[in-house]
Design an enzyme around this catalytic site. Structure first.
Site, PDB file in Angstrom:
ATOM      1  N   ARG A  87      -0.822 -18.059 -20.416  1.00 24.81           N
ATOM      2  CA  ARG A  87      -1.165 -16.668 -20.789  1.00 24.81           C
ATOM      3  C   ARG A  87      -2.419 -16.141 -20.091  1.00 24.81           C
ATOM      4  NH1 ARG A  87       0.536 -18.619 -25.924  1.00 24.81           N
ATOM      5  NH2 ARG A  87       2.699 -18.019 -26.245  1.00 24.81           N
ATOM      6  N   HIS A 112       4.769  -4.913   5.723  1.00 22.52           N
ATOM      7  CA  HIS A 112       4.360  -3.922   4.727  1.00 22.52           C
ATOM      8  C   HIS A 112       3.569  -2.784   5.384  1.00 22.52           C
ATOM      9  CE1 HIS A 112       3.026  -2.275   0.910  1.00 22.52           C
ATOM     10  NE2 HIS A 112       1.775  -2.371   1.315  1.00 22.52           N
ATOM     11  N   LYS A 134     -11.739   1.499  -2.153  1.00 22.09           N
ATOM     12  CA  LYS A 134     -10.803   0.910  -3.109  1.00 22.09           C
ATOM     13  C   LYS A 134     -11.514   0.533  -4.408  1.00 22.09           C
ATOM     14  CE  LYS A 134      -6.906  -1.755  -4.183  1.00 22.09           C
ATOM     15  NZ  LYS A 134      -5.715  -2.479  -3.794  1.00 22.09           N
ATOM     16  N   LYS A 183      -3.920  -6.034  -8.687  1.00 21.29           N
ATOM     17  CA  LYS A 183      -2.454  -5.891  -8.775  1.00 21.29           C
ATOM     18  C   LYS A 183      -1.842  -7.181  -8.257  1.00 21.29           C
ATOM     19  CE  LYS A 183      -1.435  -0.983  -8.482  1.00 21.29           C
ATOM     20  NZ  LYS A 183      -0.798   0.074  -7.664  1.00 21.29           N
ATOM     21  N   GLU A 193      -3.381   0.421   6.321  1.00 23.33           N
ATOM     22  CA  GLU A 193      -4.059   0.627   5.032  1.00 23.33           C
ATOM     23  C   GLU A 193      -5.467   1.202   5.248  1.00 23.33           C
ATOM     24  OE1 GLU A 193      -2.284   0.413   2.360  1.00 23.33           O
ATOM     25  OE2 GLU A 193      -0.923  -1.320   2.419  1.00 23.33           O
ATOM     26  N   ASN A 204      -1.169   4.741  -3.172  1.00 23.32           N
ATOM     27  CA  ASN A 204       0.225   4.517  -2.785  1.00 23.32           C
ATOM     28  C   ASN A 204       0.729   5.526  -1.769  1.00 23.32           C
ATOM     29  OD1 ASN A 204       0.879   2.218  -4.310  1.00 23.32           O
ATOM     30  ND2 ASN A 204       0.917   3.463  -6.162  1.00 23.32           N
ATOM     31  N   HIS A 262       3.773   4.765   0.302  1.00 29.84           N
ATOM     32  CA  HIS A 262       4.374   3.534  -0.216  1.00 29.84           C
ATOM     33  C   HIS A 262       5.765   3.748  -0.817  1.00 29.84           C
ATOM     34  CE1 HIS A 262       0.449   1.922   0.583  1.00 29.84           C
ATOM     35  NE2 HIS A 262       0.704   0.761   0.022  1.00 29.84           N
ATOM     36  N   GLU A 286      -3.966   2.326 -13.240  1.00 31.44           N
ATOM     37  CA  GLU A 286      -3.168   3.373 -12.600  1.00 31.44           C
ATOM     38  C   GLU A 286      -2.565   4.356 -13.599  1.00 31.44           C
ATOM     39  OE1 GLU A 286      -1.100   2.176  -8.980  1.00 31.44           O
ATOM     40  OE2 GLU A 286       0.500   3.536  -9.528  1.00 31.44           O
ATOM     41  N   HIS A 306       8.120   1.292   0.674  1.00 33.02           N
ATOM     42  CA  HIS A 306       8.790   0.240  -0.105  1.00 33.02           C
ATOM     43  C   HIS A 306      10.304   0.352   0.056  1.00 33.02           C
ATOM     44  CE1 HIS A 306       5.179  -0.561  -3.048  1.00 33.02           C
ATOM     45  NE2 HIS A 306       5.022  -1.110  -1.858  1.00 33.02           N
ATOM     46  N   ARG A 309      -5.546   6.140  -9.263  1.00 31.15           N
ATOM     47  CA  ARG A 309      -5.228   4.934  -8.483  1.00 31.15           C
ATOM     48  C   ARG A 309      -3.900   5.090  -7.729  1.00 31.15           C
ATOM     49  NH1 ARG A 309      -5.925  -1.546  -9.773  1.00 31.15           N
ATOM     50  NH2 ARG A 309      -4.972  -2.174  -7.801  1.00 31.15           N
TER      51      ARG A 309
HETATM   52  P1  NAD Z   1       1.308 -11.776   4.616  1.00 29.35           P
HETATM   53  O1  NAD Z   1       0.629 -12.299   3.449  1.00 29.35           O
HETATM   54  O2  NAD Z   1       2.768 -12.038   4.783  1.00 29.35           O
HETATM   55  O3  NAD Z   1       0.540 -12.287   5.921  1.00 29.35           O
HETATM   56  C1  NAD Z   1       1.005 -11.901   7.184  1.00 29.35           C
HETATM   57  C2  NAD Z   1       1.238 -13.102   8.112  1.00 29.35           C
HETATM   58  O4  NAD Z   1      -0.008 -13.547   8.619  1.00 29.35           O
HETATM   59  C3  NAD Z   1       1.878 -14.295   7.459  1.00 29.35           C
HETATM   60  O5  NAD Z   1       2.781 -14.891   8.353  1.00 29.35           O
HETATM   61  C4  NAD Z   1       0.692 -15.218   7.201  1.00 29.35           C
HETATM   62  O6  NAD Z   1       1.075 -16.574   7.111  1.00 29.35           O
HETATM   63  C5  NAD Z   1      -0.134 -14.960   8.412  1.00 29.35           C
HETATM   64  N1  NAD Z   1      -1.570 -15.197   8.279  1.00 29.35           N
HETATM   65  C6  NAD Z   1      -2.357 -14.922   7.230  1.00 29.35           C
HETATM   66  N2  NAD Z   1      -3.642 -15.124   7.542  1.00 29.35           N
HETATM   67  C7  NAD Z   1      -3.671 -15.562   8.814  1.00 29.35           C
HETATM   68  C8  NAD Z   1      -4.710 -15.912   9.703  1.00 29.35           C
HETATM   69  N3  NAD Z   1      -5.995 -15.797   9.365  1.00 29.35           N
HETATM   70  N4  NAD Z   1      -4.377 -16.343  10.938  1.00 29.35           N
HETATM   71  C9  NAD Z   1      -3.075 -16.413  11.309  1.00 29.35           C
HETATM   72  N5  NAD Z   1      -2.039 -16.055  10.528  1.00 29.35           N
HETATM   73  C10 NAD Z   1      -2.346 -15.630   9.294  1.00 29.35           C
HETATM   74  O7  NAD Z   1       1.144 -10.186   4.729  1.00 29.35           O
HETATM   75  P2  NAD Z   1      -0.071  -9.210   4.411  1.00 29.35           P
HETATM   76  O8  NAD Z   1       0.105  -8.092   5.349  1.00 29.35           O
HETATM   77  O9  NAD Z   1      -1.340  -9.931   4.349  1.00 29.35           O
HETATM   78  O10 NAD Z   1       0.239  -8.712   2.928  1.00 29.35           O
HETATM   79  C11 NAD Z   1       1.394  -7.975   2.646  1.00 29.35           C
HETATM   80  C12 NAD Z   1       1.718  -8.129   1.181  1.00 29.35           C
HETATM   81  O11 NAD Z   1       0.633  -7.616   0.408  1.00 29.35           O
HETATM   82  C13 NAD Z   1       2.955  -7.385   0.734  1.00 29.35           C
HETATM   83  O12 NAD Z   1       3.727  -8.198  -0.095  1.00 29.35           O
HETATM   84  C14 NAD Z   1       2.406  -6.222  -0.037  1.00 29.35           C
HETATM   85  O13 NAD Z   1       3.291  -5.767  -1.036  1.00 29.35           O
HETATM   86  C15 NAD Z   1       1.166  -6.806  -0.631  1.00 29.35           C
HETATM   87  N6  NAD Z   1       0.140  -5.822  -1.000  1.00 29.35           N
HETATM   88  C16 NAD Z   1      -0.409  -5.925  -2.222  1.00 29.35           C
HETATM   89  C17 NAD Z   1      -1.411  -5.055  -2.604  1.00 29.35           C
HETATM   90  C18 NAD Z   1      -2.081  -5.203  -3.936  1.00 29.35           C
HETATM   91  O14 NAD Z   1      -2.846  -4.331  -4.325  1.00 29.35           O
HETATM   92  N7  NAD Z   1      -1.852  -6.300  -4.643  1.00 29.35           N
HETATM   93  C19 NAD Z   1      -1.845  -4.053  -1.720  1.00 29.35           C
HETATM   94  C20 NAD Z   1      -1.263  -3.982  -0.467  1.00 29.35           C
HETATM   95  C21 NAD Z   1      -0.263  -4.886  -0.106  1.00 29.35           C
HETATM   96  N1  GLY Z   2      -2.402  -1.021  -3.119  1.00 28.11           N
HETATM   97  C1  GLY Z   2      -2.313  -0.130  -4.220  1.00 28.11           C
HETATM   98  C2  GLY Z   2      -3.239  -0.454  -5.342  1.00 28.11           C
HETATM   99  O1  GLY Z   2      -3.926  -1.439  -5.330  1.00 28.11           O
HETATM  100  O2  GLY Z   2      -3.292   0.280  -6.281  1.00 28.11           O
END
Ligand code: NAD
Ligand code: GLY
Length: 358
Positions: A118, A262, A224, A140, A182, A242, A245, A234, A249, A238
Site C-alpha cells: 500500500r 513518446h 514543472k 505521476k 517536452e 498535456n 498529449h 490535476e 497518446h 496541471r
Molecule cells: P524510455 O524510458 O523508453 O527511454 C528511452 C530509451 O533510452 C530506452 O531504450 C532506454 O533504455 C534508453 N536509455 C535511457 N537512459 C539512457 C542513457 N543514459 N544512455 C543510453 N540509453 C538510455 O523513454 P523516455 O523517453 O525516457 O520516457 C518515455 C516514457 O515516459 C513514456 O512511457 C511516457 O508515457 C512517460 N512519461 C511520463 C511522464 C510522467 O509525468 N510520469 C511524463 C512524460 C512522459
Molecule cells: N507529464 C504530465 C504531468 O506530469 O502532468
C-alpha cells in the site's frame, strides 16, 4: 550543482541537477528509508550505470531488477515482475525503490512503489532528457493498457530526483530529440521567452552543449515544479502539461507502443493542437509556422503517421484522462506561452485538423 524544490508540504522533495551526481552518495542515501533497497533499471541502462549505483548504495541490503527495454514492456506483467522481486527478497514496508532509467523505468517503479504493501518510498534517478525534464518530477506513475496509454496508475511522489546530466552522454540523438519535445512544451504552455531562448539555442542543444542542456533542464524542472505544486492531482492547471498529449497518446497507442517515441508523438500532437488553435483564430498562422520550424530543427516529426485517419484518432482520443462526462477536452494555445484546457472547441474545425493530418 543546482537544487530546486517541489513544494508539496510533507511530500516536498528536492531536484538536484548537475554533472557526476550519481557518484555523490549523500544525495541519494539521505532519502532512503530503511535498509532494504531495490534498484529498478533495464537491460540497456544496467551495463552503463548499475555498478555506479551499487557502489553508492554499498552497505544497504541491496537488490536489483533488470527489466526488458521498451515502451511495449510498460505493462502489468512487467510491473508484476517488480512485485515478485520485492517479495522474493522479503522486502518490508520500510524499503525504498530506486528508479534508474528513462520515463518507462520511472513510471513502472513509481507505480510499484505506490502499490507495494500500500505504498513505500522511491527515488528517481532519470537518465534520459525526457525523464530529466518531465517524467521524474511530479509523481505521476503507471503503466499502459493495450486499449489506452498510461491508463493504469497512481499519484505517488518520489523522495528526491537526482539528475546527473553526464548520463546524457550515452543517449542517442533520436532519444535526445524526444526530450526536446517536452522542453519546447514548457515554452509553449508557460513561457514565451523560454520558447524564444530554445529557438535561439536549438543548435547548441542538439550539439549537447553542457551549459545549454543544463539551463534547459533547470528551466523545465522549475516550470514543472511550479505547476505540480499548484495542482498536484490535476484538478486544474496541471492538465496544461498535456499539450499535444491527447493527439500524441492516440498516435502511440494507434501505431503500437514503442514504434513512435513518446516525445515524437507529443511533437506531432503539439503541432496539431497549434493548428486547431489557429483554426479558431486564437493563434496567428505565423506562430504555427514558428512552432513547426522549431520542432523540425529539433529533429522531431510534425505530422502523424499515415494510417492515423480521423476515425482512428477519434476512437483513440475518446480514451483520454481529460475526458469528462463523455466530452473530449483538449489543451489549446491562446498564444505562444499561454495555453488553456477546454472542451469549448468546434468539432468541425477538429475534423479539419485531423483530416489535414491524415
Ligand atoms: P524510455 O524510458 O523508453 O527511454 C528511452 C530509451 O533510452 C530506452 O531504450 C532506454 O533504455 C534508453 N536509455 C535511457 N537512459 C539512457 C542513457 N543514459 N544512455 C543510453 N540509453 C538510455 O523513454 P523516455 O523517453 O525516457 O520516457 C518515455 C516514457 O515516459 C513514456 O512511457 C511516457 O508515457 C512517460 N512519461 C511520463 C511522464 C510522467 O509525468 N510520469 C511524463 C512524460 C512522459
Ligand atoms: N507529464 C504530465 C504531468 O506530469 O502532468
Amino acid at each position: 550543482m543546482k537544487t530546486l524544490a517541489v513544494n508539496l508540504g510533507v511530500r516536498s522533495y528536492p531536484i538536484h541537477i548537475g554533472e557526476g551526481l550519481l557518484r555523490k552518495p549523500e544525495l541519494i542515501t539521505d532519502h532512503i528509508r530503511g535498509r532494504q533497497v531495490l534498484v529498478v533499471t533495464n537491460e540497456t541502462i544496467a551495463p552503463l550505470y548499475l555498478d555506479t549505483i551499487r557502489g553508492v548504495l554499498n552497505g544497504f541490503d541491496l537488490a536489483s531488477v533488470i527489466l526488458p527495454d521498451g515502451e511495449q514492456y510498460k505493462n502489468i506483467d512487467t510491473l508484476n515482475s517488480v512485485f515478485t522481486s520485492l517479495l522474493e527478497h522479503r522486502f518490508n514496508r520500510r524499503c525504498t525503490l530506486v528508479a534508474l532509467g528513462g520515463g518507462v523505468v520511472g513510471d513502472i517503479t513509481g507505480f510499484a512503489a505506490a502499490c507495494y504493501q500500500r505504498g513505500v518510498a522511491f527515488l528517481q534517478l532519470p537518465t534520459t532528457l525526457l525523464a530529466q525534464v518531465d517524467s521524474s518530477v511530479g509523481g505521476k506513475t503507471g503503466v499502459n493498457h493495450p486499449l489506452g496509454k498510461n491508463m493504469i496508475g497512481a499519484f505517488h511522489q518520489p523522495g528526491c530526483v537526482v539528475i546527473d546530466t553526464d548520463t546524457l552522454d550515452t543517449l542517442d540523438q533520436r532519444q535526445l530529440a524526444a526530450g526536446f519535445a517536452e522542453v519546447i512544451k514548457y515554452g509553449l504552455i508557460h513561457d514565451a521567452r523560454f520558447f524564444t531562448w530554445i529557438e535561439q539555442n536549438i543548435e547548441q542543444l542538439k550539439a549537447r552543449d553542457k551549459l545549454s542542456l543544463a539551463y534547459a533542464i533547470e528551466k523545465s524542472c522549475t516550470i514543472k515544479a511550479e505547476i505540480v505544486a499548484a495542482d498536484e492531482r490535476e484538478s486544474g492547471q496541471r492538465a496544461l502539461l498535456n499539450l499535444g498529449h491527447t493527439f500524441g497518446h492516440a498516435i502511440e497507442t494507434g501505431t503500437g507502443y514503442g514504434n513512435w517515441l513518446h516525445g515524437e508523438a507529443v511533437a506531432a500532437g503539439m503541432l496539431m493542437a497549434a493548428d486547431l488553435s489557429a483554426r479558431h483564430q486564437w493563434l496567428p498562422r505565423s506562430d504555427v509556422a514558428r512552432i513547426e520550424n522549431l520542432l523540425q530543427c529539433a529533429g522531431l516529426p510534425t505530422s502523424p503517421p499515415a494510417g492515423m485517419d480521423e476515425a482512428r484518432f477519434m476512437e483513440l482520443m475518446a480514451i483520454d484522462k481529460k475526458v469528462l462526462d463523455g466530452g473530449l477536452r483538449l489543451v489549446l494555445l491562446k498564444a505562444i506561452g499561454t495555453a488553456v484546457v477546454t472542451g469549448d472547441f468546434s468539432s468541425a474545425l477538429l475534423s479539419q485538423t485531423l483530416t489535414r493530418a491524415a
